[in-house]
Design an enzyme around this catalytic site. Structure first.
Site, PDB file in Angstrom:
ATOM      1  N   HIS A  36      36.678  42.735  33.040  1.00  0.00           N
ATOM      2  CA  HIS A  36      37.472  41.501  33.071  1.00  0.00           C
ATOM      3  C   HIS A  36      38.942  41.788  33.318  1.00  0.00           C
ATOM      4  O   HIS A  36      39.602  42.427  32.500  1.00  0.00           O
ATOM      5  CB  HIS A  36      37.325  40.747  31.746  1.00  0.00           C
ATOM      6  CG  HIS A  36      37.774  39.321  31.822  1.00  0.00           C
ATOM      7  ND1 HIS A  36      36.957  38.304  32.242  1.00  0.00           N
ATOM      8  CD2 HIS A  36      38.968  38.746  31.560  1.00  0.00           C
ATOM      9  CE1 HIS A  36      37.611  37.159  32.216  1.00  0.00           C
ATOM     10  NE2 HIS A  36      38.850  37.400  31.805  1.00  0.00           N
ATOM     11  N   ASP A  38      42.486  39.643  34.844  1.00  0.00           N
ATOM     12  CA  ASP A  38      42.998  38.329  35.250  1.00  0.00           C
ATOM     13  C   ASP A  38      44.091  38.395  36.299  1.00  0.00           C
ATOM     14  O   ASP A  38      44.876  37.447  36.411  1.00  0.00           O
ATOM     15  CB  ASP A  38      43.509  37.581  34.009  1.00  0.00           C
ATOM     16  CG  ASP A  38      42.401  36.806  33.318  1.00  0.00           C
ATOM     17  OD1 ASP A  38      41.801  35.939  33.963  1.00  0.00           O
ATOM     18  OD2 ASP A  38      42.125  37.080  32.131  1.00  0.00           O
ATOM     19  N   GLU A 141      34.922  32.633  34.844  1.00  0.00           N
ATOM     20  CA  GLU A 141      35.149  32.595  33.399  1.00  0.00           C
ATOM     21  C   GLU A 141      35.153  31.161  32.877  1.00  0.00           C
ATOM     22  O   GLU A 141      36.199  30.538  32.748  1.00  0.00           O
ATOM     23  CB  GLU A 141      36.488  33.270  33.061  1.00  0.00           C
ATOM     24  CG  GLU A 141      36.675  33.430  31.557  1.00  0.00           C
ATOM     25  CD  GLU A 141      38.019  34.052  31.195  1.00  0.00           C
ATOM     26  OE1 GLU A 141      38.945  33.998  32.009  1.00  0.00           O
ATOM     27  OE2 GLU A 141      38.130  34.573  30.063  1.00  0.00           O
ATOM     28  N   HIS A 168      34.553  28.891  28.256  1.00  0.00           N
ATOM     29  CA  HIS A 168      35.849  29.487  27.894  1.00  0.00           C
ATOM     30  C   HIS A 168      36.178  28.946  26.498  1.00  0.00           C
ATOM     31  O   HIS A 168      35.262  28.887  25.668  1.00  0.00           O
ATOM     32  CB  HIS A 168      36.924  29.183  28.970  1.00  0.00           C
ATOM     33  CG  HIS A 168      38.162  29.994  28.766  1.00  0.00           C
ATOM     34  ND1 HIS A 168      39.327  29.460  28.291  1.00  0.00           N
ATOM     35  CD2 HIS A 168      38.398  31.311  28.923  1.00  0.00           C
ATOM     36  CE1 HIS A 168      40.237  30.427  28.165  1.00  0.00           C
ATOM     37  NE2 HIS A 168      39.686  31.565  28.549  1.00  0.00           N
ATOM     38  N   HIS A 214      33.541  34.614  24.626  1.00  0.00           N
ATOM     39  CA  HIS A 214      34.058  33.251  24.400  1.00  0.00           C
ATOM     40  C   HIS A 214      33.034  32.274  23.834  1.00  0.00           C
ATOM     41  O   HIS A 214      33.409  31.146  23.522  1.00  0.00           O
ATOM     42  CB  HIS A 214      34.636  32.627  25.682  1.00  0.00           C
ATOM     43  CG  HIS A 214      35.970  33.173  26.104  1.00  0.00           C
ATOM     44  ND1 HIS A 214      37.153  32.761  25.530  1.00  0.00           N
ATOM     45  CD2 HIS A 214      36.316  34.092  27.028  1.00  0.00           C
ATOM     46  CE1 HIS A 214      38.162  33.392  26.111  1.00  0.00           C
ATOM     47  NE2 HIS A 214      37.680  34.225  27.014  1.00  0.00           N
ATOM     48  N   HIS A 235      34.379  40.800  27.923  1.00  0.00           N
ATOM     49  CA  HIS A 235      35.629  41.198  27.250  1.00  0.00           C
ATOM     50  C   HIS A 235      35.611  40.712  25.798  1.00  0.00           C
ATOM     51  O   HIS A 235      36.217  39.703  25.461  1.00  0.00           O
ATOM     52  CB  HIS A 235      36.867  40.735  28.019  1.00  0.00           C
ATOM     53  CG  HIS A 235      36.976  39.249  28.285  1.00  0.00           C
ATOM     54  ND1 HIS A 235      35.998  38.529  28.909  1.00  0.00           N
ATOM     55  CD2 HIS A 235      37.975  38.369  28.038  1.00  0.00           C
ATOM     56  CE1 HIS A 235      36.391  37.264  29.011  1.00  0.00           C
ATOM     57  NE2 HIS A 235      37.583  37.139  28.479  1.00  0.00           N
ATOM     58  N   ASP A 304      40.748  42.978  29.758  1.00  0.00           N
ATOM     59  CA  ASP A 304      41.451  41.690  29.757  1.00  0.00           C
ATOM     60  C   ASP A 304      42.903  41.857  30.208  1.00  0.00           C
ATOM     61  O   ASP A 304      43.770  41.061  29.842  1.00  0.00           O
ATOM     62  CB  ASP A 304      41.401  41.029  28.375  1.00  0.00           C
ATOM     63  CG  ASP A 304      41.373  39.505  28.453  1.00  0.00           C
ATOM     64  OD1 ASP A 304      41.460  38.959  29.577  1.00  0.00           O
ATOM     65  OD2 ASP A 304      41.277  38.859  27.395  1.00  0.00           O
TER      66      ASP A 304
END
Ligand code: NAG
Ligand code: NAG
Ligand code: NAG
Length: 501
Positions: A36, A38, A141, A168, A214, A235, A304
């Site tokens: 993961h 971003d 995600e 999420h 999540h 993650h 992350d």
């Protein structure tokens, strides 16, 4: 051997850093596949996805955890790039925003072909390893990105989605998120609703990894029980080490072991130490714990990076992976265990997911639209509602439909793009935001007249000013804020509606 005297300092250095050298030796063979990252979100926030902006050059990009030299130094050989749109786009423009983030990943791979190889399979990852490139995969995600439609889910698969995080930080109409376990969200589906179960089966059938980062513990358990293929936590860390509900509790870790699934550890300080400060050694504690409870086959990395504000001392960016591997070797992890955590465990799970896809009996796909199959949807309101001004009903448009969904399209000549919106991120003072449109072709910014530098304003109330300008030139829109001279792009939330004028 006096002739070799010059080797001695080298030997001394190597001995001092024996584990670091070992880590590099192993990683040359078996680079890390991270679950993961971003960076695509940063590209949106910082540059409105304008990759040709010279400041967005990934070779020189600063102020991010990720850029090309850092990926190289960190021996990153595979990356699930996170395609993310915030929860407050749920039932609004989530699908469009998801497509735009998929687009930016594709464009990133096309723009830097020496570095990235866009792949969609375990064989593709191995191919990228051989070519010395970063295998680039897409992880979506948040289940809100499918807008409760199996048709959208299958289309996202076609566009490269190879994992879907079921939620999420918000419930979808069909799966509960982790905030249910903190009491901040109401349980809605008790894990997975009947439609949520169909989503899981469809992900199995397509060969998409199911990601349980999540989600609530009930959703984790329901999915681990139902899925025909192993799953991942892309993650997430260990609850026993840091009691955050975003982490995985031991009873779930035991199910992970039983199902041959995988937990890719998140490095966010608050999930590592449950405080704002953390260090590399504490990340290794999570890895040790997961290995102890679920086995070495269940361990992976999902840093992350570029999705969190604080990362541990010693793991400041993606270049630091070899230091973490050195720490595991120092803790007596075997080479095979380390290689598992780096890449082999993810490859094993991915191959199992691909096998399940192959073994699926041929059958027609389920119906395209499955909203009817989901229980009646009550759309949760965003935590801080940013309600858009409603146009007068006589205009016949509802670009601020309260339920977030335009349900009826009255007959009549189609309007062209009729939009209004609010600017994201909303925390920016409106006076520092200027609205811009962009050319589809060149993505060159085009400042719309009359809307710059407005005083604090809860939402954009001048659709008549902004939109004709954008519309006529076939332009996209965004909001550019420059607090402290640093440009930050936000999305102008637009609502497109066809209906009578
Ligand atoms: C990024 O910058 C490097 C070094 O300045 C340059 O060689 C490269 O062409 C640039 N890449 C793109 C895509 O602009
Ligand atoms: C990491 O943090 C823990 C807790 O604060 C501390 O006990 C430990 O000494 C630190 N380790 C390193 C290597 O800094
Ligand atoms: C690693 O193994 C060595 C040799 O068996 C042992 O002396 C040492 O205490 C172990 N270290 C850890 C952290 O378990």
């Amino acid at each position: 051997m006096w002739t070799r005297w010059w080797l001695w300092p080298l030997v001394a250095v190597c001995t001092a850093d024996f584990f670091r050298d070992e880590a590099e030796r192993i990683m040359r063979d078996s680079p890390v596949i991270d679950g993961h990252n971003d960076l695509p979100w940063q590209l949106l926030s910082m540059f409105n996805n304008r990759l040709q902006d010279t400041r967005a050059n990934l070779t020189t990009l600063a102020n991010t955890h990720t850029n090309i030299p850092k990926l190289r130094a960190g021996f990153v050989g595979g990356q699930f790039w996170s395609v993310y749109t915030p929860c407050d786009t749920q039932n609004q423009d989530a699908v469009r925003r998801t497509l735009e983030q998929i687009d930016v990943v594709h464009r990133m791979c096309q723009m830097y072909p020496e570095t990235f190889l866009y792949v969609t399979s375990s064989a593709g990852i191995r191919q990228a390893f051989q070519e010395g490139k970063v295998a680039s995969l897409i992880g979506v995600e948040g289940g809100h990105s499918i807008d409760s439609s199996l048709g959208v889910l299958r289309a996202l698969y076609q566009l490269g989605m190879r994992y879907l995080t079921l939620t999420h930080n918000c419930n979808t109409p069909w799966a509960d998120n982790w905030l249910v376990d903190t009491g901040d969200s109401k349980p809605q589906s008790q894990g997975l609703s009947p439609f949520g179960q169909r989503v899981v089966k469809e992900l199995n059938r397509l060969g998409v990894l199911i990601d349980l980062a999540h989600v609530s513990v009930a959703t984790m358990k329901a999915t681990l029980q139902l899925s025909r293929a192993p799953v991942i936590f892309s993650h997430s860390s260990a609850y026993s080490v840091c009691a955050s509900r975003r982490n995985v509790p031991d009873d779930v870790l035991r199910l992970v072991k039983q199902t041959d699934s995988l937990v890719m550890v998140n490095f966010y300080n608050n999930y590592i130490s449950c405080t704002n400060k953390a260090n590399l050694s504490q990340v290794a504690d999570h890895l040790d714990h997961i290995k102890e409870v679920a086995g070495a086959r269940a361990v992976g990395f999902g840093g992350d990076f570029d999705g969190v504000p604080r990362v541990p001392e010693g793991l400041e960016d993606v270049s630091k992976y070899p230091d973490l591997i050195a720490e595991l070797l120092r803790r007596n992890w075997t080479e095979a265990e380390v290689k598992g955590a780096l890449a082999n465990n993810l490859l094993r799970v991915f191959e199992a997911v691909e096998q399940v896809r192959m073994g699926w009996p041929p059958e027609p796909p389920p119906p395209t639209t499955s909203r009817q199959a989901a229980p009646p949807v009550s759309v949760p309101r965003p935590a801080t509602p940013r309600r858009l001004p409603r146009r007068s009903p006589s205009r016949g448009t509802s670009w601020a439909a309260p339920a977030g969904r335009i349900t009826a399209t009255p007959p009549g000549p189609p309007a062209s793009i009729a939009s209004g919106g609010s600017c994201w991120p909303p925390s920016l003072p409106w006076s520092s935001v200027s609205v811009s449109c962009e050319s589809w072709e060149t993505r060159a910014p085009f400042r719309a007249p009359g809307v710059q530098g407005r005083p604090a304003h809860p939402g954009l109330r001048t659709p008549g000013t902004l939109l004709p300008a954008c519309k006529d030139q076939h332009l996209l829109s965004g909001c550019l804020a420059s607090p402290g001279g640093q440009d930050t792009w936000g999305q102008l939330r637009t609502h497109t509606h066809t209906g009578p004028q």
